[in-house]
Write an enzyme that holds these catalytic residues in place. Structure first.
Site, PDB file in Angstrom:
ATOM      1  N   LYS A  41     -12.505   3.993  -1.349  1.00  0.00           N
ATOM      2  CA  LYS A  41     -12.796   4.227  -2.769  1.00  0.00           C
ATOM      3  C   LYS A  41     -13.588   3.076  -3.402  1.00  0.00           C
ATOM      4  O   LYS A  41     -14.575   3.311  -4.083  1.00  0.00           O
ATOM      5  CB  LYS A  41     -11.496   4.398  -3.587  1.00  0.00           C
ATOM      6  CG  LYS A  41     -10.675   5.601  -3.231  1.00  0.00           C
ATOM      7  CD  LYS A  41      -9.535   5.795  -4.229  1.00  0.00           C
ATOM      8  CE  LYS A  41      -8.499   4.680  -4.210  1.00  0.00           C
ATOM      9  NZ  LYS A  41      -7.719   4.589  -2.962  1.00  0.00           N
ATOM     10  N   ARG A  68      -3.446   7.684 -11.251  1.00  0.00           N
ATOM     11  CA  ARG A  68      -2.664   7.830 -10.024  1.00  0.00           C
ATOM     12  C   ARG A  68      -1.348   8.558 -10.263  1.00  0.00           C
ATOM     13  O   ARG A  68      -0.623   8.820  -9.292  1.00  0.00           O
ATOM     14  CB  ARG A  68      -2.348   6.452  -9.441  1.00  0.00           C
ATOM     15  CG  ARG A  68      -3.399   5.921  -8.465  1.00  0.00           C
ATOM     16  CD  ARG A  68      -3.068   4.475  -8.151  1.00  0.00           C
ATOM     17  NE  ARG A  68      -3.356   4.087  -6.813  1.00  0.00           N
ATOM     18  CZ  ARG A  68      -4.219   3.122  -6.476  1.00  0.00           C
ATOM     19  NH1 ARG A  68      -4.896   2.475  -7.399  1.00  0.00           N
ATOM     20  NH2 ARG A  68      -4.394   2.800  -5.223  1.00  0.00           N
ATOM     21  N   ARG A  75      -8.710  -4.758   7.318  1.00  0.00           N
ATOM     22  CA  ARG A  75      -9.014  -5.381   6.030  1.00  0.00           C
ATOM     23  C   ARG A  75      -8.059  -6.544   5.764  1.00  0.00           C
ATOM     24  O   ARG A  75      -8.442  -7.559   5.200  1.00  0.00           O
ATOM     25  CB  ARG A  75      -8.920  -4.349   4.902  1.00  0.00           C
ATOM     26  CG  ARG A  75      -9.353  -4.915   3.569  1.00  0.00           C
ATOM     27  CD  ARG A  75      -9.447  -3.853   2.515  1.00  0.00           C
ATOM     28  NE  ARG A  75      -8.151  -3.444   2.035  1.00  0.00           N
ATOM     29  CZ  ARG A  75      -7.963  -2.461   1.151  1.00  0.00           C
ATOM     30  NH1 ARG A  75      -8.986  -1.776   0.702  1.00  0.00           N
ATOM     31  NH2 ARG A  75      -6.767  -2.157   0.735  1.00  0.00           N
ATOM     32  N   ARG A 111      -5.202  -9.662   1.994  1.00  0.00           N
ATOM     33  CA  ARG A 111      -4.452  -9.144   0.846  1.00  0.00           C
ATOM     34  C   ARG A 111      -2.961  -9.092   1.145  1.00  0.00           C
ATOM     35  O   ARG A 111      -2.545  -8.650   2.209  1.00  0.00           O
ATOM     36  CB  ARG A 111      -4.938  -7.725   0.497  1.00  0.00           C
ATOM     37  CG  ARG A 111      -6.105  -7.727  -0.445  1.00  0.00           C
ATOM     38  CD  ARG A 111      -6.635  -6.342  -0.688  1.00  0.00           C
ATOM     39  NE  ARG A 111      -5.639  -5.378  -1.160  1.00  0.00           N
ATOM     40  CZ  ARG A 111      -5.967  -4.220  -1.718  1.00  0.00           C
ATOM     41  NH1 ARG A 111      -7.237  -3.896  -1.895  1.00  0.00           N
ATOM     42  NH2 ARG A 111      -5.033  -3.384  -2.098  1.00  0.00           N
ATOM     43  N   ARG A 116       2.535   2.403   0.749  1.00  0.00           N
ATOM     44  CA  ARG A 116       1.460   2.801  -0.171  1.00  0.00           C
ATOM     45  C   ARG A 116       0.952   4.206   0.143  1.00  0.00           C
ATOM     46  O   ARG A 116       0.638   4.980  -0.751  1.00  0.00           O
ATOM     47  CB  ARG A 116       0.317   1.782  -0.128  1.00  0.00           C
ATOM     48  CG  ARG A 116       0.693   0.489  -0.864  1.00  0.00           C
ATOM     49  CD  ARG A 116      -0.209  -0.665  -0.502  1.00  0.00           C
ATOM     50  NE  ARG A 116      -1.580  -0.439  -0.865  1.00  0.00           N
ATOM     51  CZ  ARG A 116      -2.622  -0.924  -0.183  1.00  0.00           C
ATOM     52  NH1 ARG A 116      -2.428  -1.658   0.880  1.00  0.00           N
ATOM     53  NH2 ARG A 116      -3.830  -0.663  -0.583  1.00  0.00           N
TER      54      ARG A 116
HETATM   55  P1  AMP Z   1      -5.934  -0.531  -5.043  1.00  0.00           P
HETATM   56  O1  AMP Z   1      -6.790  -1.730  -4.888  1.00  0.00           O
HETATM   57  O2  AMP Z   1      -6.586   0.549  -5.874  1.00  0.00           O
HETATM   58  O3  AMP Z   1      -5.405  -0.005  -3.740  1.00  0.00           O
HETATM   59  O4  AMP Z   1      -4.648  -0.991  -5.888  1.00  0.00           O
HETATM   60  C1  AMP Z   1      -3.784  -2.016  -5.414  1.00  0.00           C
HETATM   61  C2  AMP Z   1      -2.435  -1.888  -6.090  1.00  0.00           C
HETATM   62  O5  AMP Z   1      -2.573  -2.056  -7.502  1.00  0.00           O
HETATM   63  C3  AMP Z   1      -1.718  -0.559  -5.923  1.00  0.00           C
HETATM   64  O6  AMP Z   1      -1.021  -0.473  -4.698  1.00  0.00           O
HETATM   65  C4  AMP Z   1      -0.775  -0.584  -7.122  1.00  0.00           C
HETATM   66  O7  AMP Z   1       0.314  -1.455  -6.921  1.00  0.00           O
HETATM   67  C5  AMP Z   1      -1.660  -1.208  -8.192  1.00  0.00           C
HETATM   68  N1  AMP Z   1      -2.428  -0.163  -8.892  1.00  0.00           N
HETATM   69  C6  AMP Z   1      -3.775   0.026  -8.880  1.00  0.00           C
HETATM   70  N2  AMP Z   1      -4.126   1.074  -9.638  1.00  0.00           N
HETATM   71  C7  AMP Z   1      -2.968   1.569 -10.163  1.00  0.00           C
HETATM   72  C8  AMP Z   1      -2.653   2.647 -11.010  1.00  0.00           C
HETATM   73  N3  AMP Z   1      -3.620   3.469 -11.485  1.00  0.00           N
HETATM   74  N4  AMP Z   1      -1.352   2.842 -11.344  1.00  0.00           N
HETATM   75  C9  AMP Z   1      -0.400   2.028 -10.891  1.00  0.00           C
HETATM   76  N5  AMP Z   1      -0.598   1.003 -10.060  1.00  0.00           N
HETATM   77  C10 AMP Z   1      -1.882   0.766  -9.702  1.00  0.00           C
END
Ligand code: AMP
Length: 186
Positions: free
Chosen positions: A8, A83, A122, A128, A139
């Site tokens: 994404k 989400r 990654r 990370r 996740r």
């Molecule tokens: P990502 O980089 O999009 O995978 O996001 C990393 C982490 O940030 C996720 O696993 C969540 O803990 C948090 N996160 C990101 N976007 C959201 C969202 N829209 N709602 C809740 N938590 C989020």
């Protein structure tokens, strides 16, 4: 939209660049807050490190503030938001208020095993904290439970483009551009 590791963030940057709009990534904003040690970052980190979602109130407020910024006036791309169903509803309210509309939802589809191996790779490159195998699996599970069902909500609105996320990065970008009717630049 798409499960963690579907690509994404990478694709969001290409789409945003093409349409000359900001790519707003909630994950990136959380991570920036974590590294700056802000109050938001300290709260978000607890959830992120466990592979759980940050509470809706926190996330919604953050997005609401971000889309109010001047660079988002003529449009924006959201990466990793909404989400949850509550976020879908909140986003509807936000854009009704700002006068925007949701043109398209791009869903990247990928195979689960492929994803886990991408995320483990990654983890080595980016380091990370939420890229350990247990957290990766959590996740994926949270995505399947809370986010995957939202695709049906947007499908009912007729704005979903499902894109095969497997393959080279630029192949996937081309699939997305084709689906979004982007005319190739000559
Ligand atoms: P990502 O980089 O999009 O995978 O996001 C990393 C982490 O940030 C996720 O696993 C969540 O803990 C948090 N996160 C990101 N976007 C959201 C969202 N829209 N709602 C809740 N938590 C989020």
């Amino acid at each position: 939209m798409g499960p963690p590791g579907a690509g994404k963030g990478t694709q969001a940057r290409f789409i945003a660049e093409h349409f000359k709009i900001p790519a707003i990534s909630t994950g990136d904003i959380f991570r920036a807050n974590v590294s700056e040690g802000t109050e938001l970052g300290i709260e978000a980190k607890r959830y992120m490190d466990a592979g759980e979602y940050v509470p809706d109130e926190v996330t919604n407020l953050m997005v609401r503030n971000r889309i109010d910024d001047a660079d988002a006036v003529s449009g924006f791309l959201l990466d990793g938001y909404p989400r949850t169903l509550a976020q879908v509803e909140e986003l509807d309210g936000m854009i009704k208020f700002t006068g925007h509309r949701l043109d398209a939802v791009v869903c990247l589809t990928v195979d689960q095993d492929e994803i886990v191996s991408r995320l483990l790779q990654r983890a080595q490159v980016e380091g990370r904290a939420d890229d350990t195998e247990d957290v990766i699996r959590r996740r994926q599970q949270v995505y399947l439970e809370q986010t995957a069902p939202l695709i049906e909500v947007y499908k009912a609105r007729g704005i979903v483009h499902e894109i095969d996320g497997l393959g080279e990065v630029d192949e996937v970008t081309q699939r997305i551009f084709t689906a979004l009717d982007v005319v190739p630049e000559s």
